[in-house]
Scaffold this motif. Sequence first.
Motif, mmCIF file in Angstrom:
data_model
loop_
_atom_site.group_PDB
_atom_site.id
_atom_site.type_symbol
_atom_site.label_atom_id
_atom_site.label_comp_id
_atom_site.label_asym_id
_atom_site.label_seq_id
_atom_site.Cartn_x
_atom_site.Cartn_y
_atom_site.Cartn_z
ATOM 1 N N TYR A 145 -19.520 -21.936 -18.385
ATOM 2 C CA TYR A 145 -19.542 -20.602 -18.997
ATOM 3 C C TYR A 145 -19.998 -20.683 -20.452
ATOM 4 O O TYR A 145 -19.393 -21.375 -21.271
ATOM 5 N N HIS A 168 -16.610 -25.928 -8.150
ATOM 6 C CA HIS A 168 -17.194 -24.596 -8.341
ATOM 7 C C HIS A 168 -17.996 -24.070 -7.138
ATOM 8 O O HIS A 168 -17.769 -22.942 -6.705
ATOM 9 N N SER A 207 -13.794 -23.396 -4.940
ATOM 10 C CA SER A 207 -14.351 -22.062 -5.100
ATOM 11 C C SER A 207 -15.568 -21.953 -4.185
ATOM 12 O O SER A 207 -16.286 -22.944 -3.988
ATOM 13 N N TYR A 233 -13.112 -13.290 -7.418
ATOM 14 C CA TYR A 233 -13.917 -13.074 -8.620
ATOM 15 C C TYR A 233 -14.768 -11.817 -8.464
ATOM 16 O O TYR A 233 -14.943 -11.303 -7.372
ATOM 17 N N GLY A 278 -16.830 3.525 -13.550
ATOM 18 C CA GLY A 278 -17.463 4.016 -14.775
ATOM 19 C C GLY A 278 -18.718 3.283 -15.172
ATOM 20 O O GLY A 278 -19.399 3.690 -16.114
ATOM 21 N N ILE A 284 -10.086 -10.902 -13.265
ATOM 22 C CA ILE A 284 -10.863 -9.858 -13.943
ATOM 23 C C ILE A 284 -11.715 -10.490 -15.052
ATOM 24 O O ILE A 284 -11.279 -11.412 -15.741
ATOM 25 N N THR A 303 -13.370 -8.669 -17.587
ATOM 26 C CA THR A 303 -13.608 -7.847 -18.764
ATOM 27 C C THR A 303 -13.106 -8.542 -20.033
ATOM 28 O O THR A 303 -12.086 -9.231 -20.012
ATOM 29 N N ALA A 304 -13.860 -8.320 -21.127
ATOM 30 C CA ALA A 304 -13.416 -8.849 -22.420
ATOM 31 C C ALA A 304 -12.895 -7.711 -23.294
ATOM 32 O O ALA A 304 -12.525 -7.919 -24.445
ATOM 33 N N ASP A 305 -12.892 -6.521 -22.737
ATOM 34 C CA ASP A 305 -12.536 -5.319 -23.497
ATOM 35 C C ASP A 305 -11.016 -5.067 -23.395
ATOM 36 O O ASP A 305 -10.506 -4.854 -22.291
ATOM 37 N N ARG A 310 -9.963 -2.141 -21.320
ATOM 38 C CA ARG A 310 -10.165 -2.324 -19.886
ATOM 39 C C ARG A 310 -9.151 -3.316 -19.305
ATOM 40 O O ARG A 310 -8.735 -3.185 -18.158
HETATM 41 N N1 LIG Z 1 -16.128 -18.946 -8.887
HETATM 42 C C1 LIG Z 1 -17.275 -18.352 -9.127
HETATM 43 O O1 LIG Z 1 -18.332 -18.719 -8.585
HETATM 44 C C2 LIG Z 1 -17.297 -17.200 -10.099
HETATM 45 C C3 LIG Z 1 -18.434 -16.369 -10.200
HETATM 46 C C4 LIG Z 1 -18.385 -15.292 -11.106
HETATM 47 C C5 LIG Z 1 -17.245 -15.062 -11.859
HETATM 48 N N2 LIG Z 1 -16.159 -15.904 -11.753
HETATM 49 C C6 LIG Z 1 -14.917 -15.657 -12.531
HETATM 50 O O2 LIG Z 1 -14.486 -14.338 -12.275
HETATM 51 C C7 LIG Z 1 -14.342 -13.610 -13.496
HETATM 52 C C8 LIG Z 1 -14.689 -12.173 -13.258
HETATM 53 O O3 LIG Z 1 -16.017 -12.043 -12.826
HETATM 54 P P1 LIG Z 1 -16.902 -10.784 -13.233
HETATM 55 O O4 LIG Z 1 -17.028 -10.706 -14.700
HETATM 56 O O5 LIG Z 1 -18.127 -10.836 -12.404
HETATM 57 O O6 LIG Z 1 -15.933 -9.629 -12.679
HETATM 58 P P2 LIG Z 1 -15.556 -8.120 -12.905
HETATM 59 O O7 LIG Z 1 -14.174 -8.089 -13.462
HETATM 60 O O8 LIG Z 1 -15.829 -7.443 -11.602
HETATM 61 O O9 LIG Z 1 -16.598 -7.545 -13.964
HETATM 62 C C9 LIG Z 1 -16.393 -7.631 -15.343
HETATM 63 C C10 LIG Z 1 -17.681 -7.274 -16.014
HETATM 64 O O10 LIG Z 1 -18.026 -5.932 -15.681
HETATM 65 C C11 LIG Z 1 -18.072 -5.146 -16.876
HETATM 66 N N3 LIG Z 1 -17.449 -3.840 -16.598
HETATM 67 C C12 LIG Z 1 -16.294 -3.600 -15.954
HETATM 68 N N4 LIG Z 1 -16.045 -2.271 -15.890
HETATM 69 C C13 LIG Z 1 -17.069 -1.679 -16.526
HETATM 70 C C14 LIG Z 1 -17.401 -0.307 -16.786
HETATM 71 N N5 LIG Z 1 -16.612 0.690 -16.386
HETATM 72 N N6 LIG Z 1 -18.524 -0.050 -17.472
HETATM 73 C C15 LIG Z 1 -19.328 -1.065 -17.892
HETATM 74 N N7 LIG Z 1 -19.070 -2.381 -17.673
HETATM 75 C C16 LIG Z 1 -17.965 -2.677 -16.986
HETATM 76 C C17 LIG Z 1 -17.262 -5.910 -17.910
HETATM 77 O O11 LIG Z 1 -17.692 -5.560 -19.213
HETATM 78 P P3 LIG Z 1 -16.612 -5.425 -20.414
HETATM 79 O O12 LIG Z 1 -16.343 -6.810 -20.884
HETATM 80 O O13 LIG Z 1 -17.330 -4.591 -21.413
HETATM 81 O O14 LIG Z 1 -15.405 -4.749 -19.868
HETATM 82 C C18 LIG Z 1 -17.582 -7.346 -17.524
HETATM 83 O O15 LIG Z 1 -18.852 -7.725 -18.013
HETATM 84 C C19 LIG Z 1 -15.237 -14.347 -14.498
HETATM 85 O O16 LIG Z 1 -14.815 -14.170 -15.843
HETATM 86 C C20 LIG Z 1 -15.056 -15.782 -14.042
HETATM 87 O O17 LIG Z 1 -13.851 -16.294 -14.594
HETATM 88 C C21 LIG Z 1 -16.182 -16.941 -10.875
#
Ligand SMILES: NC(=O)c1ccc[n+]([C@@H]2O[C@H](COP(=O)([O-])OP(=O)(O)OC[C@H]3O[C@@H](n4cnc5c(N)ncnc54)[C@H](OP(=O)(O)O)[C@@H]3O)[C@@H](O)[C@H]2O)c1
Length: 335
Positions: free
Chosen positions: A73, A144, A174, A241, A251, A298, A300-302, A305
Amino acid sequence: MNYSANTDRHSSKTILPLTKHGFAASQLVLGFMAHGGGWNDNPVTLSELKRAHDAVETALSVGINMFDHADIYSKGKAELLFGQVLKERPEIRDKIIIQSKCGIRAAEGPIPSRFDFSKDHIIASADGILNRLGLEKLDILLLHRPDPLIEPEEVAEAFRQLKATGKVDRFGVSNMSAGQMKLLEAYLDEPLVANQLELNLLKLDWLEAGIYMNHSEGKDYSFPDGTIEHCRLLNVQLQAYSPLARGLFSGGDRSNASAAVQETAALVARMAEEKDTTKEAIVLSFLLRHPAHIQPVIGTADPDRIRACSEAMKVNLSHGEWYQLYVTSRGRGMP
Ligand SMILES: NC(=O)c1ccc[n+]([C@@H]2O[C@H](COP(=O)([O-])OP(=O)(O)OC[C@H]3O[C@@H](n4cnc5c(N)ncnc54)[C@H](OP(=O)(O)O)[C@@H]3O)[C@@H](O)[C@H]2O)c1
């Protein structure tokens, strides 16, 4: 093997499969993929450090005590920032569970980016993760993405060494199917504790695989049969994930979305209003209602949220409401 059912969160407190492996983890996990300033070589900035601090602080304030990382990451910078947060707040280390992943390698010269489960790579990766996080021990290390060249004996040996040297407590995977897990499990000294997969209200293959069992229609799913069941039987913690489907139903931008997505987003908004909760909570409650006691990771870094997501722990979808979401999102009735 322990086949005892976990307590239903709708009748009592949820018992996560991870509890059975000694981790008192929150059901929501905060993923750190969005931290570190992106997949580039730019140095981390103070504003990124503040963003990481704010995310961790908000997570802790709403009861989230588990954090998900991967060595890749932001090219290691997400772990580096988290390590800095821990350095500045050492008192939180014992209150949280830290998980990371290895096994995806960047391209090197003519060699393309690849998956590598060799013993040397796993051990070197774990050392890198510990260095960046500033830790002596990682709670959970996940592999991974499946390496087609996996030699399970080598993985077992890597895990044995990491455990014996006190560098990693427990291990998981994973993106692995039941078959891939079974191969690995046959060689390991200890059970796998987690499998992290993409599970959400948009990507429904994990459910479609089950409902089309013995049915002539609908062979268009690509989720390996029996994976959810294998994890449930062996108390492997299922982690979801992209649980928010990146905001699609709560949204985020839907300008190119299908009619089914638009209708599901409208349903999510309606349910959130009726239940006096957030859209994020409804989207996550779809995962939480599943009896496997899934941990949504989740991303999100916000802080707002993160707080909106934490409302999911108060939502109890009925059996019928869960199906309302499922059928609307799949865009057609049950087979
Ligand atoms: N094992 C794997 O292969 C794998 C693959 C992908 C991810 N992951 C893990 O899973 C975690 C979550 O994955 P993800 O980030 O894809 O999941 P997610 O929680 O579905 O999506 C979060 C992303 O969507 C954005 N978002 C959420 N709601 C929104 C809205 N209403 N409007 C605009 N943007 C919005 C967030 O932005 P904001 O920050 O602005 O809220 C953030 O960039 C990762 O951090 C990682 O740890 C693992």
